[in-house]
Write a protein that holds these residues in place. Structure first.
Motif, PDB file in Angstrom:
ATOM      1  N   GLY A 174     114.281  63.995  65.623  1.00 38.18           N
ATOM      2  CA  GLY A 174     113.041  63.120  66.002  1.00 38.18           C
ATOM      3  C   GLY A 174     113.158  62.995  67.760  1.00 38.18           C
ATOM      4  O   GLY A 174     112.577  62.057  68.231  1.00 38.18           O
ATOM      5  N   SER A 175     113.837  63.782  68.501  1.00 41.56           N
ATOM      6  CA  SER A 175     113.973  63.819  69.730  1.00 41.56           C
ATOM      7  C   SER A 175     114.072  65.193  70.416  1.00 41.56           C
ATOM      8  O   SER A 175     114.102  66.087  69.525  1.00 41.56           O
ATOM      9  CB  SER A 175     114.993  62.946  70.423  1.00 41.56           C
ATOM     10  N   GLY A 176     114.032  65.396  71.903  1.00 42.94           N
ATOM     11  CA  GLY A 176     114.113  66.654  71.993  1.00 42.94           C
ATOM     12  C   GLY A 176     112.972  67.538  72.678  1.00 42.94           C
ATOM     13  O   GLY A 176     113.130  68.843  72.904  1.00 42.94           O
ATOM     14  N   CYS A 177     111.912  66.866  72.535  1.00 39.57           N
ATOM     15  CA  CYS A 177     110.596  67.342  72.925  1.00 39.57           C
ATOM     16  C   CYS A 177     110.457  67.374  74.457  1.00 39.57           C
ATOM     17  O   CYS A 177     110.837  66.760  75.082  1.00 39.57           O
ATOM     18  CB  CYS A 177     109.369  66.445  72.396  1.00 39.57           C
ATOM     19  N   PRO A 178     109.651  68.592  74.957  1.00 38.34           N
ATOM     20  CA  PRO A 178     109.448  68.802  76.330  1.00 38.34           C
ATOM     21  C   PRO A 178     108.786  67.510  77.031  1.00 38.34           C
ATOM     22  O   PRO A 178     107.925  66.655  76.189  1.00 38.34           O
ATOM     23  CB  PRO A 178     108.529  70.252  76.191  1.00 38.34           C
ATOM     24  N   ALA A 179     108.911  67.391  78.139  1.00 39.86           N
ATOM     25  CA  ALA A 179     108.185  66.292  78.983  1.00 39.86           C
ATOM     26  C   ALA A 179     106.588  66.305  78.614  1.00 39.86           C
ATOM     27  O   ALA A 179     106.008  67.326  78.566  1.00 39.86           O
ATOM     28  CB  ALA A 179     108.544  66.637  80.435  1.00 39.86           C
ATOM     29  N   GLY A 180     105.966  65.259  78.172  1.00 45.33           N
ATOM     30  CA  GLY A 180     104.525  65.037  78.003  1.00 45.33           C
ATOM     31  C   GLY A 180     104.459  65.274  76.439  1.00 45.33           C
ATOM     32  O   GLY A 180     103.180  65.116  76.001  1.00 45.33           O
ATOM     33  N   GLU A 181     105.303  65.429  75.661  1.00 47.22           N
ATOM     34  CA  GLU A 181     105.179  65.890  74.168  1.00 47.22           C
ATOM     35  C   GLU A 181     106.019  64.704  73.402  1.00 47.22           C
ATOM     36  O   GLU A 181     106.934  64.200  74.042  1.00 47.22           O
ATOM     37  CB  GLU A 181     105.736  67.160  73.716  1.00 47.22           C
ATOM     38  N   ALA A 182     105.571  64.567  72.429  1.00 46.40           N
ATOM     39  CA  ALA A 182     106.238  63.552  71.263  1.00 46.40           C
ATOM     40  C   ALA A 182     106.613  64.367  70.070  1.00 46.40           C
ATOM     41  O   ALA A 182     105.987  65.427  69.686  1.00 46.40           O
ATOM     42  CB  ALA A 182     105.354  62.211  71.110  1.00 46.40           C
ATOM     43  N   CYS A 183     107.554  63.574  69.326  1.00 44.30           N
ATOM     44  CA  CYS A 183     108.064  64.297  67.946  1.00 44.30           C
ATOM     45  C   CYS A 183     106.845  63.746  66.723  1.00 44.30           C
ATOM     46  O   CYS A 183     107.033  62.477  66.730  1.00 44.30           O
ATOM     47  CB  CYS A 183     109.419  63.992  67.707  1.00 44.30           C
ATOM     48  N   PHE A 184     106.302  64.606  66.104  1.00 48.21           N
ATOM     49  CA  PHE A 184     105.537  64.293  64.915  1.00 48.21           C
ATOM     50  C   PHE A 184     106.136  64.848  63.822  1.00 48.21           C
ATOM     51  O   PHE A 184     106.526  65.878  63.454  1.00 48.21           O
ATOM     52  CB  PHE A 184     103.959  64.673  65.163  1.00 48.21           C
ATOM     53  N   GLY A 185     105.875  64.047  62.526  1.00 51.08           N
ATOM     54  CA  GLY A 185     106.218  64.413  61.327  1.00 51.08           C
ATOM     55  C   GLY A 185     104.828  65.057  60.435  1.00 51.08           C
ATOM     56  O   GLY A 185     103.910  64.509  60.432  1.00 51.08           O
TER      57      GLY A 185
END
Length: 127
Positions: free
Chosen positions: A103-114
């Motif tokens: 649920g974490s660890g995305c590049p800057a400006g991105e979010a985590c989606f299911g």
């Protein structure tokens, strides 16, 4: 008396809080093993293993040790969490998007989606 309580600990009225004895009796702390174990019964409560007429072997001896292998592990759970600028971005690019299984660890400006559509939880397409 203490001796009476000790000799009759299985049939005497229990008084774990020091109260509740019948009239004319007193409460005593009895800690000898026979009084803190289960009450005796007239017959055995567990028949246990019975002897056989002759020795038996559960398996034949081997000349070399027998090594038992562990059961195979279950198949891994497919990742369904992907990074993207939007949900649509993560869904459309799930094979190339950064996975974010925690649920974490995305590049800057991105979010985590299911994302759970079949194309994103199956193997990546090959060329």
């Amino acid at each position: 008396t203490y001796q009476d309580a000790e000799q009759n600990c299985f049939t005497a009225t229990p008084c774990p809080n020091g109260v509740g004895c019948p009239a004319g009796e007193s409460c005593y702390g009895i800690a000898i093993p026979k009084c803190v174990s289960a009450s005796p019964t007239a017959a055995p409560t567990d028949s246990g293993p019975q002897p056989t007429d002759s020795p038996t072997l559960s398996s034949k001896p081997t000349s070399a040790p027998v090594i038992k292998t562990a059961e195979p592990s279950k198949a891994p759970t497919p990742n369904t969490l992907f990074c993207g600028v939007t949900y649509q971005d993560a869904e459309q690019n799930c094979f190339t998007a950064t996975p974010c299984p925690n649920g974490s660890g995305c590049p800057a400006g991105e979010a985590c989606f299911g994302i759970s559509i079949p194309k994103c939880v199956s193997a990546a397409p090959t060329v």
